[in-house]
Scaffold this active site. Structure first.
Site, PDB file in Angstrom:
ATOM      1  N   HIS B  22       0.834  -1.209   0.000  1.00  0.00           N
ATOM      2  CA  HIS B  22       0.000   0.000   0.000  1.00  0.00           C
ATOM      3  C   HIS B  22       0.864   1.252   0.000  1.00  0.00           C
ATOM      4  O   HIS B  22       0.526   2.244  -0.645  1.00  0.00           O
ATOM      5  CB  HIS B  22      -0.956  -0.036   1.195  1.00  0.00           C
ATOM      6  CG  HIS B  22      -1.906  -1.176   1.100  1.00  0.00           C
ATOM      7  ND1 HIS B  22      -3.014  -1.137   0.288  1.00  0.00           N
ATOM      8  CD2 HIS B  22      -1.880  -2.402   1.642  1.00  0.00           C
ATOM      9  CE1 HIS B  22      -3.637  -2.301   0.372  1.00  0.00           C
ATOM     10  NE2 HIS B  22      -2.968  -3.081   1.185  1.00  0.00           N
ATOM     11  N   ASP B  28       3.049   6.112  -5.418  1.00  0.00           N
ATOM     12  CA  ASP B  28       3.011   6.262  -6.877  1.00  0.00           C
ATOM     13  C   ASP B  28       2.167   7.514  -7.152  1.00  0.00           C
ATOM     14  O   ASP B  28       0.937   7.467  -7.190  1.00  0.00           O
ATOM     15  CB  ASP B  28       2.386   5.002  -7.486  1.00  0.00           C
ATOM     16  CG  ASP B  28       2.264   5.090  -9.004  1.00  0.00           C
ATOM     17  OD1 ASP B  28       2.355   6.198  -9.575  1.00  0.00           O
ATOM     18  OD2 ASP B  28       2.059   4.026  -9.615  1.00  0.00           O
ATOM     19  N   ARG B  31      -0.328   7.728 -10.097  1.00  0.00           N
ATOM     20  CA  ARG B  31      -1.549   6.991  -9.781  1.00  0.00           C
ATOM     21  C   ARG B  31      -2.441   7.780  -8.824  1.00  0.00           C
ATOM     22  O   ARG B  31      -3.592   8.096  -9.136  1.00  0.00           O
ATOM     23  CB  ARG B  31      -1.168   5.653  -9.142  1.00  0.00           C
ATOM     24  CG  ARG B  31      -2.302   4.903  -8.456  1.00  0.00           C
ATOM     25  CD  ARG B  31      -1.710   3.815  -7.554  1.00  0.00           C
ATOM     26  NE  ARG B  31      -2.720   3.069  -6.838  1.00  0.00           N
ATOM     27  CZ  ARG B  31      -3.220   3.419  -5.647  1.00  0.00           C
ATOM     28  NH1 ARG B  31      -2.814   4.531  -5.055  1.00  0.00           N
ATOM     29  NH2 ARG B  31      -4.125   2.655  -5.061  1.00  0.00           N
ATOM     30  N   GLY B  55     -12.186  -2.476  -3.487  1.00  0.00           N
ATOM     31  CA  GLY B  55     -10.782  -2.754  -3.150  1.00  0.00           C
ATOM     32  C   GLY B  55     -10.149  -1.513  -2.566  1.00  0.00           C
ATOM     33  O   GLY B  55      -9.164  -0.991  -3.080  1.00  0.00           O
ATOM     34  N   ASP B  77     -13.179  -3.987   1.021  1.00  0.00           N
ATOM     35  CA  ASP B  77     -11.944  -4.732   0.743  1.00  0.00           C
ATOM     36  C   ASP B  77     -11.991  -6.075   1.446  1.00  0.00           C
ATOM     37  O   ASP B  77     -12.333  -6.158   2.625  1.00  0.00           O
ATOM     38  CB  ASP B  77     -10.700  -3.947   1.174  1.00  0.00           C
ATOM     39  CG  ASP B  77      -9.475  -4.320   0.349  1.00  0.00           C
ATOM     40  OD1 ASP B  77      -8.880  -3.437  -0.281  1.00  0.00           O
ATOM     41  OD2 ASP B  77      -9.138  -5.525   0.316  1.00  0.00           O
ATOM     42  N   GLU B 106     -18.793  -9.694  -3.669  1.00  0.00           N
ATOM     43  CA  GLU B 106     -19.819 -10.721  -3.870  1.00  0.00           C
ATOM     44  C   GLU B 106     -20.583 -11.000  -2.574  1.00  0.00           C
ATOM     45  O   GLU B 106     -21.732 -11.448  -2.621  1.00  0.00           O
ATOM     46  CB  GLU B 106     -19.182 -12.053  -4.338  1.00  0.00           C
ATOM     47  CG  GLU B 106     -18.635 -12.057  -5.750  1.00  0.00           C
ATOM     48  CD  GLU B 106     -17.193 -11.535  -5.831  1.00  0.00           C
ATOM     49  OE1 GLU B 106     -16.687 -10.969  -4.826  1.00  0.00           O
ATOM     50  OE2 GLU B 106     -16.590 -11.665  -6.905  1.00  0.00           O
ATOM     51  N   GLU B 120      -9.397   1.358  -7.925  1.00  0.00           N
ATOM     52  CA  GLU B 120      -8.074   1.249  -8.537  1.00  0.00           C
ATOM     53  C   GLU B 120      -7.831  -0.242  -8.630  1.00  0.00           C
ATOM     54  O   GLU B 120      -7.311  -0.854  -7.706  1.00  0.00           O
ATOM     55  CB  GLU B 120      -7.051   1.973  -7.675  1.00  0.00           C
ATOM     56  CG  GLU B 120      -5.778   2.254  -8.432  1.00  0.00           C
ATOM     57  CD  GLU B 120      -4.873   1.034  -8.505  1.00  0.00           C
ATOM     58  OE1 GLU B 120      -5.105   0.163  -9.389  1.00  0.00           O
ATOM     59  OE2 GLU B 120      -3.961   0.967  -7.686  1.00  0.00           O
ATOM     60  N   GLU B 129      -3.859 -10.189 -11.909  1.00  0.00           N
ATOM     61  CA  GLU B 129      -4.345  -9.924 -10.542  1.00  0.00           C
ATOM     62  C   GLU B 129      -5.222  -8.687 -10.487  1.00  0.00           C
ATOM     63  O   GLU B 129      -5.226  -7.951  -9.506  1.00  0.00           O
ATOM     64  CB  GLU B 129      -3.174  -9.775  -9.559  1.00  0.00           C
ATOM     65  CG  GLU B 129      -2.541 -11.093  -9.224  1.00  0.00           C
ATOM     66  CD  GLU B 129      -1.769 -11.085  -7.897  1.00  0.00           C
ATOM     67  OE1 GLU B 129      -1.496 -10.006  -7.368  1.00  0.00           O
ATOM     68  OE2 GLU B 129      -1.480 -12.189  -7.395  1.00  0.00           O
ATOM     69  N   HIS B 308       4.274   2.534 -10.588  1.00  0.00           N
ATOM     70  CA  HIS B 308       4.703   1.245 -10.017  1.00  0.00           C
ATOM     71  C   HIS B 308       4.326   0.076 -10.929  1.00  0.00           C
ATOM     72  O   HIS B 308       4.816  -1.023 -10.749  1.00  0.00           O
ATOM     73  CB  HIS B 308       4.127   1.041  -8.615  1.00  0.00           C
ATOM     74  CG  HIS B 308       2.688   0.646  -8.604  1.00  0.00           C
ATOM     75  ND1 HIS B 308       1.660   1.526  -8.849  1.00  0.00           N
ATOM     76  CD2 HIS B 308       2.097  -0.559  -8.400  1.00  0.00           C
ATOM     77  CE1 HIS B 308       0.511   0.884  -8.771  1.00  0.00           C
ATOM     78  NE2 HIS B 308       0.743  -0.373  -8.501  1.00  0.00           N
TER      79      HIS B 308
END
Lengths: 364, 364
Positions: B22, B28, B31, B55, B77, B106, B120, B129, B308
């Site tokens: 993280h 970054d 980003r 996330g 998350d 879900e 993100e 991933e 990154h």
């Protein structure tokens, strides 16, 4: 009978078939050039003699020994890299001189006594994933009395360090993240960053005082049992006022012939490093010492030219503010992990200004 | 009913509890600052509205949305990092606005429709991933018709590259190692260095011609089935004579509101990137385009500010010499590995000057 080859061993030997690791080690010029120089310096003891290279990897040290005039070199490696070493030796027309043995030193057969053992066995923090046990086995199985072992000695050092940049980079960073106070992350950040020892490069400026010896190894006499657990007491007096962030560990190895007394070398070394105190690191500061009677040294100290070993740092979770001349004392124990015998447990006790701490960590 | 949570998921979610990941993502700047700017640019669509952050990690994007005036933000998350996000939110006095839900999209429950999804979700090579599947699930479960998704679009590109330095560093190196011919290592070195895709930074000078689109994703309409396997045909004409070492992959994401037609945006983009051909990278070259009607773009192209994500390179085992204007054509298929559904198989077919090749690799 030798201990059986475990699953851990198999995975370890397989990992050494990955070329990138050998590329990195060979490209470590301090390492490879010091070994070559040590071989050339002892050419009179190698010429016409029988050599064993323990953990030969791609075979480069064995070829150096052949170039130095060895009669025969047994290049032993349990990893699949031995298959490559055999190809390299063949391509260099040395198959009659360099005999590659693909197996553990415990298992392979050499039907003669050997004059010289050469090995680049040192791991991070000297003893992590080290092959010193294999060197001892090779010595006890094959080395002639009075034979040469290169390197001849190894010393692991420790010293208290201050590293505010590292601490602020990973920990204080969370105080203000794009204007948001994320200091709630700091506790977990400390745990993630500092739970395990960290292999990284520090500079001499990070070191708070002279290092102390954790373990001195004479490769002629060291016994395998001594490596199961290494304990040292230490007592440092900080040379400055600073936040102390943990301890750095590094090592050096010496390449001295069997003629020079190890005791004498060691004592000469400590005198030199104290008296030439322009630097905290004395001998480690220069790869080759100026005094020609001194042995060649490969040092991984923060002031020596950088190597792939860098330094190993055990960080505290929180820094301790130390005053100039404040005493930091305690003990460190390095021992084999029971979880995986290639892991190393580091048990660190330290006291300063009346407070005592214990830090347990595992090098995986 | 949602698919069960596999062991692979558990390990993956656990790994994201490691703070270092993280820290790297937040640091970054390309980003994080582009996301913050995208949130501020769409403030009129966020103010007083309900947002889901898919996330959420440490919760930083959720807090940006709260700062932009969101009525409520659901920060979801599955990783243990959610526990930290909750602490961060609380420490910032936002617990009534930002509701952290620790679970998979879900599985968690949100009892209202949402106006905005922010995520993100992009992985290396865009889809490795990636959490795009979770974004789709969130969209289909909760997003109001015509709601905002940030980013709105994503595009994966590929281009042929020449990278002689990299090749000589790891492969040609073995031809002369401290004077020894170790070229017997080269075959294994090629396998170790180039078997798997490599995440590394290349420069615009390594790229032989304009990129082609491997996959364009409209986050409003993409279906999860489309991601099981992505195939694209390509045809490049090299702009120069050079040894070609493989293909680079990179991506960009766009942040455009639901009002602008995705079709129009895409077509405007490709015209722009061809006509402004001072650079091979058109839009990717500038993070923010000058035309204010154009969408904000976060680009990971070799000419954009470094991120990154870097670039993902699939190297050949041996370079192909290409002439200027020589055609390189073939196809690429990205698909989920059966071994581990978070791994990605890359099947690359290429022909040049009458010779055809196939390269299979797995991103682990």
């Amino acid at each position: 009978s030798p201990p059986p080859c475990t699953d851990f061993d198999v995975a370890y030997f397989h990992s050494y078939a990955h070329v990138g690791i050998h590329e990195e080690m060979i490209k470590d010029r301090a390492r490879t050039e010091t070994y070559r120089e040590a071989i050339m310096q002892h050419q009179n003891l190698i010429q016409g003699k029988v050599v064993v290279d323990v953990g030969c990897g791609t075979g480069i040290l064995s070829i150096f020994c052949a170039q130095a005039g060895a009669k025969r070199v047994y290049a032993v490696d349990a990893s699949d890299i031995a298959v490559q070493a055999k190809e390299v030796v063949k391509a260099n027309g040395l198959s009659d001189k360099v005999i590659v043995l693909h197996g553990r030193v415990e298992d392979v057969e050499i039907d003669e006594e050997v004059d010289v053992i050469i090995s680049e066995w040192m791991g991070y923090m000297l003893l992590y994933e080290s092959m010193l046990g294999s060197v001892i086995t090779a010595r006890d199985r094959w080395l002639k009395p009075g034979g040469l072992i290169l390197p001849s000695h190894a010393t692991l050092y420790m010293a208290p360090i201050s590293h505010p940049d590292r601490y602020s980079h990973s920990i204080d960073f969370w105080r203000n993240v794009y204007g948001i106070d994320m200091s709630a992350m700091m506790q977990l950040a400390k745990q993630c960053a500092f739970e395990e020892p960290s292999v990284e490069s520090i500079s001499g400026e990070n070191v708070l005082t002279w290092p102390e010896v954790v373990k001195h190894i004479d490769c002629q006499t060291i016994k395998i049992q001594e490596l199961d657990s290494v304990t040292a007491r230490y007592k440092f007096k900080s040379m400055m006022r600073a936040p102390m962030h943990g301890f750095a560990f590094w090592f050096d190895v010496e390449f001295s012939g069997p003629a020079s007394s190890p005791a004498k070398t060691t004592s000469a070394t400590s005198v030199a490093s104290v008296s030439s105190s322009m630097s905290l690191f004395g001998e480690g500061n220069q790869k080759k010492r100026s005094n020609p009677s001194d042995a060649l040294v490969l040092s991984t100290s923060p002031e020596a030219p950088p190597t792939h070993w860098q330094q190993a740092i055990v960080y505290f979770y929180d820094p301790i503010d130390v005053e100039q001349d404040q005493v930091i004392e305690g003990s460190v124990t390095l021992s084999q992990s029971k979880e995986n015998r290639r892991f190393m447990n580091i048990h660190l006790e330290y006291s300063s200004a009346g407070r005592s701490f214990v830090k347990e960590s595992v090098m995986r």
